[in-house]
Design a protein around this motif. Structure first.
Motif, PDB file in Angstrom:
ATOM      1  N   ILE A 353     -64.553 -24.461  20.589  1.00  0.00           N
ATOM      2  CA  ILE A 353     -64.752 -24.780  22.013  1.00  0.00           C
ATOM      3  C   ILE A 353     -66.028 -24.129  22.534  1.00  0.00           C
ATOM      4  O   ILE A 353     -66.838 -24.771  23.220  1.00  0.00           O
ATOM      5  N   GLU A 354     -66.215 -22.870  22.221  1.00  0.00           N
ATOM      6  CA  GLU A 354     -67.387 -22.144  22.710  1.00  0.00           C
ATOM      7  C   GLU A 354     -68.685 -22.728  22.165  1.00  0.00           C
ATOM      8  O   GLU A 354     -69.642 -22.953  22.911  1.00  0.00           O
ATOM      9  N   THR A 355     -68.711 -23.009  20.862  1.00  0.00           N
ATOM     10  CA  THR A 355     -69.908 -23.577  20.247  1.00  0.00           C
ATOM     11  C   THR A 355     -70.189 -24.972  20.787  1.00  0.00           C
ATOM     12  O   THR A 355     -71.334 -25.328  21.082  1.00  0.00           O
ATOM     13  N   GLY A 356     -69.132 -25.781  20.930  1.00  0.00           N
ATOM     14  CA  GLY A 356     -69.291 -27.138  21.440  1.00  0.00           C
ATOM     15  C   GLY A 356     -69.773 -27.171  22.880  1.00  0.00           C
ATOM     16  O   GLY A 356     -70.645 -27.976  23.234  1.00  0.00           O
ATOM     17  N   ALA A 357     -69.229 -26.294  23.729  1.00  0.00           N
ATOM     18  CA  ALA A 357     -69.643 -26.249  25.139  1.00  0.00           C
ATOM     19  C   ALA A 357     -71.109 -25.839  25.258  1.00  0.00           C
ATOM     20  O   ALA A 357     -71.860 -26.391  26.078  1.00  0.00           O
ATOM     21  N   PHE A 358     -71.519 -24.880  24.449  1.00  0.00           N
ATOM     22  CA  PHE A 358     -72.921 -24.444  24.434  1.00  0.00           C
ATOM     23  C   PHE A 358     -73.840 -25.608  24.040  1.00  0.00           C
ATOM     24  O   PHE A 358     -74.881 -25.847  24.673  1.00  0.00           O
ATOM     25  N   ALA A 359     -73.431 -26.358  23.000  1.00  0.00           N
ATOM     26  CA  ALA A 359     -74.229 -27.502  22.542  1.00  0.00           C
ATOM     27  C   ALA A 359     -74.298 -28.589  23.611  1.00  0.00           C
ATOM     28  O   ALA A 359     -75.370 -29.167  23.856  1.00  0.00           O
ATOM     29  N   ILE A 360     -73.184 -28.883  24.261  1.00  0.00           N
ATOM     30  CA  ILE A 360     -73.135 -29.946  25.275  1.00  0.00           C
ATOM     31  C   ILE A 360     -74.086 -29.653  26.424  1.00  0.00           C
ATOM     32  O   ILE A 360     -74.831 -30.536  26.880  1.00  0.00           O
ATOM     33  N   ARG A 361     -74.067 -28.423  26.929  1.00  0.00           N
ATOM     34  CA  ARG A 361     -74.920 -28.088  28.079  1.00  0.00           C
ATOM     35  C   ARG A 361     -76.400 -28.257  27.746  1.00  0.00           C
ATOM     36  O   ARG A 361     -77.192 -28.644  28.612  1.00  0.00           O
ATOM     37  N   ILE A 362     -76.771 -27.964  26.522  1.00  0.00           N
ATOM     38  CA  ILE A 362     -78.177 -28.143  26.139  1.00  0.00           C
ATOM     39  C   ILE A 362     -78.481 -29.623  25.900  1.00  0.00           C
ATOM     40  O   ILE A 362     -79.469 -30.165  26.417  1.00  0.00           O
ATOM     41  N   MET A 363     -77.644 -30.295  25.144  1.00  0.00           N
ATOM     42  CA  MET A 363     -77.896 -31.687  24.762  1.00  0.00           C
ATOM     43  C   MET A 363     -77.966 -32.628  25.963  1.00  0.00           C
ATOM     44  O   MET A 363     -78.739 -33.587  25.968  1.00  0.00           O
ATOM     45  N   PHE A 364     -77.174 -32.352  26.999  1.00  0.00           N
ATOM     46  CA  PHE A 364     -77.127 -33.246  28.161  1.00  0.00           C
ATOM     47  C   PHE A 364     -77.930 -32.717  29.351  1.00  0.00           C
ATOM     48  O   PHE A 364     -77.750 -33.190  30.470  1.00  0.00           O
ATOM     49  N   ALA A 365     -78.832 -31.783  29.105  1.00  0.00           N
ATOM     50  CA  ALA A 365     -79.594 -31.173  30.194  1.00  0.00           C
ATOM     51  C   ALA A 365     -80.432 -32.189  30.960  1.00  0.00           C
ATOM     52  O   ALA A 365     -80.677 -32.026  32.163  1.00  0.00           O
ATOM     53  N   LEU A 366     -80.900 -33.246  30.290  1.00  0.00           N
ATOM     54  CA  LEU A 366     -81.701 -34.283  30.952  1.00  0.00           C
ATOM     55  C   LEU A 366     -81.026 -35.654  30.839  1.00  0.00           C
ATOM     56  O   LEU A 366     -81.695 -36.689  30.759  1.00  0.00           O
ATOM     57  N   ALA A 367     -79.703 -35.649  30.858  1.00  0.00           N
ATOM     58  CA  ALA A 367     -78.954 -36.905  30.714  1.00  0.00           C
ATOM     59  C   ALA A 367     -79.238 -37.884  31.836  1.00  0.00           C
ATOM     60  O   ALA A 367     -79.044 -39.104  31.669  1.00  0.00           O
ATOM     61  N   ILE A 368     -79.723 -37.396  32.947  1.00  0.00           N
ATOM     62  CA  ILE A 368     -80.009 -38.261  34.095  1.00  0.00           C
ATOM     63  C   ILE A 368     -81.093 -39.296  33.768  1.00  0.00           C
ATOM     64  O   ILE A 368     -81.223 -40.324  34.441  1.00  0.00           O
ATOM     65  N   LEU A 369     -81.861 -39.051  32.707  1.00  0.00           N
ATOM     66  CA  LEU A 369     -82.963 -39.945  32.330  1.00  0.00           C
ATOM     67  C   LEU A 369     -82.534 -41.038  31.353  1.00  0.00           C
ATOM     68  O   LEU A 369     -83.323 -41.945  31.051  1.00  0.00           O
ATOM     69  N   ILE A 370     -81.310 -40.983  30.855  1.00  0.00           N
ATOM     70  CA  ILE A 370     -80.898 -41.887  29.778  1.00  0.00           C
ATOM     71  C   ILE A 370     -80.817 -43.336  30.238  1.00  0.00           C
ATOM     72  O   ILE A 370     -81.169 -44.260  29.501  1.00  0.00           O
ATOM     73  N   GLY A 371     -80.357 -43.564  31.467  1.00  0.00           N
ATOM     74  CA  GLY A 371     -80.142 -44.925  31.947  1.00  0.00           C
ATOM     75  C   GLY A 371     -81.369 -45.805  31.854  1.00  0.00           C
ATOM     76  O   GLY A 371     -81.304 -46.951  31.384  1.00  0.00           O
ATOM     77  N   ALA A 372     -82.507 -45.296  32.297  1.00  0.00           N
ATOM     78  CA  ALA A 372     -83.751 -46.085  32.272  1.00  0.00           C
ATOM     79  C   ALA A 372     -84.142 -46.438  30.844  1.00  0.00           C
ATOM     80  O   ALA A 372     -84.665 -47.535  30.585  1.00  0.00           O
ATOM     81  N   GLN A 373     -83.887 -45.544  29.897  1.00  0.00           N
ATOM     82  CA  GLN A 373     -84.209 -45.818  28.499  1.00  0.00           C
ATOM     83  C   GLN A 373     -83.364 -46.974  27.966  1.00  0.00           C
ATOM     84  O   GLN A 373     -83.862 -47.865  27.279  1.00  0.00           O
TER      85      GLN A 373
END
Length: 458
Positions: A353-373
Motif C-alpha cells: 500500500i505504501e509503495t503503491g500510494a507513493f508511485a500513484i502520487r508521482i505518476m498522476f502528478a500531471l494527469a490533468i494534461l492527459i485528456g488533450a493527448q
C-alpha cells in the motif's frame, strides 16, 4: 442506410456526443472494472507474485490486441467516412476485408502459444519465480486470441455506424461474465492465475456469438457479403494505414510495460513489478472515461468530414476537448487525495500500500494534461490523417515515456520509473498543442469549395 448512421449528420452535437459517448464510457468503465477486479482476485487469491506474472505476460496480450486495434479502428474510420459519403457498397466491402484480415492475423496468437511463449516471456523479463504464473495466465489467452481479435475489432466497427448502445453491450457482456467466472475458477476450482485466464477466454467467446448474430440477422447498417470477403489489397492497405497509429499505440504500451518491468526488476525486484501491476490497472481504469468520449467523437467526426459538414466537426472537437479536460481534472484530484484507499482495495499488505500510494502520487502528478493527448491523436485518426495520428499516438509512450523509463532509474532508482510518467505527460501535451495549433485551419473549411481556409482568412 439505417437511422443509427443517418443521425450522425443531423442530430444536435451535444445530444449526439452524449448518446454516443455515455454508452462507450459505460462499456469502457465496466471493462476497466473487470480488469481491476481480475487483478484484485489474483492479488487476494494468489499473491503479489501472481500479479507480477500477469504484469509480465500482459504485454504479449497487448501485442495481439494491437493487431486487432489496427484492423478495427482503421476499418471503423474508413467505414464511417464511406457511410458519410453515402457509399454503402464500399462500406460493406471494407467490412468484409476487415473480417478477412481478422481471420488471418488471429492465427498468430494461437501458433505462438505452442512455439515461442516461454522465450518471449523470458525476453520480457520473467524471472524463475514469475515464469510459472506468467505462462499459466498467457497460454489460454493466446489459444483464444481469435475471440479477442474479433470482439475488439467489431466493437469499433459497430460504433462507426453509430450504434453505440449495442457496442456498449458487447463490452459489458464479457466483463460481467468474467467477473462472475473469476472467483469460480480462481477460488472454487483452485485454478489460480490460469483460472482468471480461462474465465477471460470464455467471456470473449460468448460475446463473439452475440456479435455474429447482430451482423447475420441484419441489425447492422453493414451487410456481410461473400463477395466482400474476397481480399482487396487497396482496401486492406487503407484500413491498416489509418489503423497504424492504434497499432503503434498498443505496441508502444506493450513496450512501455516491458521497459518498466525490466527497470523495476533491475533497480528494485519482483515486489515492485507486482506493485506496478496493481497501479497499472488503476491507470487503465482512470483513462477509460476519456477513451469513451473519444470513441463517441470519432464516428461523428468521420461521418461529418465525409459529408463536408465542417461546422459540426468543429463543434464536436471543441465540446469533446472540454469534457475530457473536466474528466482528467477529476482523475488528478482523486489520485492525489485517496491513493492509499485505492491500493487497500487490492491488498492489506502495508508495504504494498505504501509503495503503491507513493508511485500513484508521482505518476498522476500531471494527469490533468492527459485528456488533450487522448483526443488529439484520435481526432487525426478519425479524419484519416495517418501521419499526424501516428506521431501523436507514439508521442507519450514511444518518444518520451520509454526513453525516460530507461534513463531516469540510473539517477533516481525505482523512483525514476514513477517520475517518467508526469514528465512524458507534459512533453506529449506540448506536442499535441503544437499539432492542433498548426492545423487549426482544418476546422475552418470553406463550405462551398471544401478547401482549407488559412486562419488569417477565417
Amino acid at each position: 442506410m439505417k437511422e443509427q448512421s443517418q443521425r450522425l449528420g443531423i442530430q444536435p452535437i451535444p445530444k449526439l456526443l452524449m448518446n454516443l459517448s455515455v454508452p462507450a464510457m459505460i462499456g469502457m468503465f465496466v471493462m476497466a472494472l473487470y480488469n481491476v477486479i481480475d487483478t484484485l482476485f489474483i492479488a487476494r487469491g494468489v499473491g503479489i507474485l501472481g500479479v507480477s506474472g500477469v504484469s509480465i505476460g500482459f504485454p504479449v496480450m497487448m501485442i495481439i490486441m494491437a493487431i486487432a486495434a489496427a484492423v478495427g479502428i482503421g476499418g471503423a474510420s474508413v467505414i464511417s467516412r464511406r457511410l458519410g459519403e453515402n457509399k454503402q457498397d464500399e462500406a460493406d466491402q471494407v467490412f468484409g476485408n476487415v473480417l478477412f484480415t481478422i481471420v488471418i492475423v488471429s492465427s498468430i496468437g494461437f501458433i505462438g502459444a505452442f512455439t515461442f511463449l516461454e522465450p518471449l516471456l523470458k525476453l520480457f523479463g520473467a524471472t524463475e519465480n514469475i515464469m510459472p504464473y506468467a505462462t499459466d495466465y498467457l497460454f489460454p489467452i493466446m489459444l483464444g486470441s481469435v475471440f479477442f481479435s474479433f470482439a475488439f475489432t467489431t466493437n469499433n466497427i459497430i460504433r462507426s455506424e453509430g450504434n453505440s448502445k449495442f457496442a456498449m453491450v458487447t463490452m459489458i457482456i464479457p466483463a460481467v461474465l468474467n467477473i462472475i467466472l473469476d472467483p469460480i475458477f480462481i477460488f472454487g476450482l483452485n485454478m489460480g492465475v490460469q483460472g482468471a485466464s480461462i474465465a477471460t477466454v470464455i467471456s470473449q467467446a460468448s460475446v463473439t456469438i452475440v456479435v455474429l448474430n447482430y451482423f447475420l440477422k441484419g441489425k447492422s447498417s453493414l451487410t456481410i457479403k461473400l463477395a466482400s470477403l474476397k481480399p482487396q489489397w487497396l482496401v486492406i492497405r487503407e484500413v491498416l494505414t489509418i489503423g497504424m497509429p492504434a497499432f503503434i499505440r498498443q505496441v508502444s504500451g506493450s513496450g512501455m510495460m516491458i521497459a518498466i518491468n525490466l527497470m523495476l526488476i533491475k533497480f528494485g525486484g519482483e515486489f515492485e513489478v507486482g506493485v506496478f501491476g496493481i497501479v497499472q490497472k488503476l491507470a487503465m481504469f482512470t483513462i477509460m472515461p476519456m477513451v469513451g468520449v473519444l470513441q463517441g467523437m470519432q464516428p461523428i467526426i468521420g461521418y461529418n468530414y465525409g459529408a463536408k459538414n465542417y461546422d459540426r466537426l468543429k463543434e464536436t472537437v471543441m465540446l469533446g476537448m472540454k469534457v475530457v479536460t473536466i474528466i482528467s481534472t477529476g482523475i488528478f484530484l482523486l489520485m492525489m487525495a485517496f491513493p492509499e484507499g485505492l491500493m487497500n482495495i487490492f491488498t492489506g499488505d502495508n508495504a504494498t500500500i505504501e509503495t503503491g500510494a507513493f508511485a500513484i502520487r508521482i505518476m498522476f502528478a500531471l494527469a490533468i494534461l492527459i485528456g488533450a493527448q487522448v483526443v488529439s491523436g484520435g481526432l487525426y485518426q478519425a479524419l484519416g490523417m495517418a501521419k499526424p495520428a501516428l506521431i501523436l499516438s507514439m508521442a507519450r509512450q514511444v518518444l518520451f515515456l520509454i526513453p525516460l523509463v530507461l534513463i531516469l532509474p540510473h539517477f533516481f532508482g525505482v523512483t525514476g520509473v514513477w517520475l517518467a510518467f508526469p514528465l512524458s505527460d507534459l512533453m506529449a501535451f506540448i506536442l499535441s498543442i503544437i499539432f492542433l495549433y498548426k492545423d487549426r485551419a482544418l476546422f475552418f473549411k470553406n463550405k462551398s469549395s471544401g478547401r482549407l481556409v488559412h486562419p488569417r482568412q477565417a
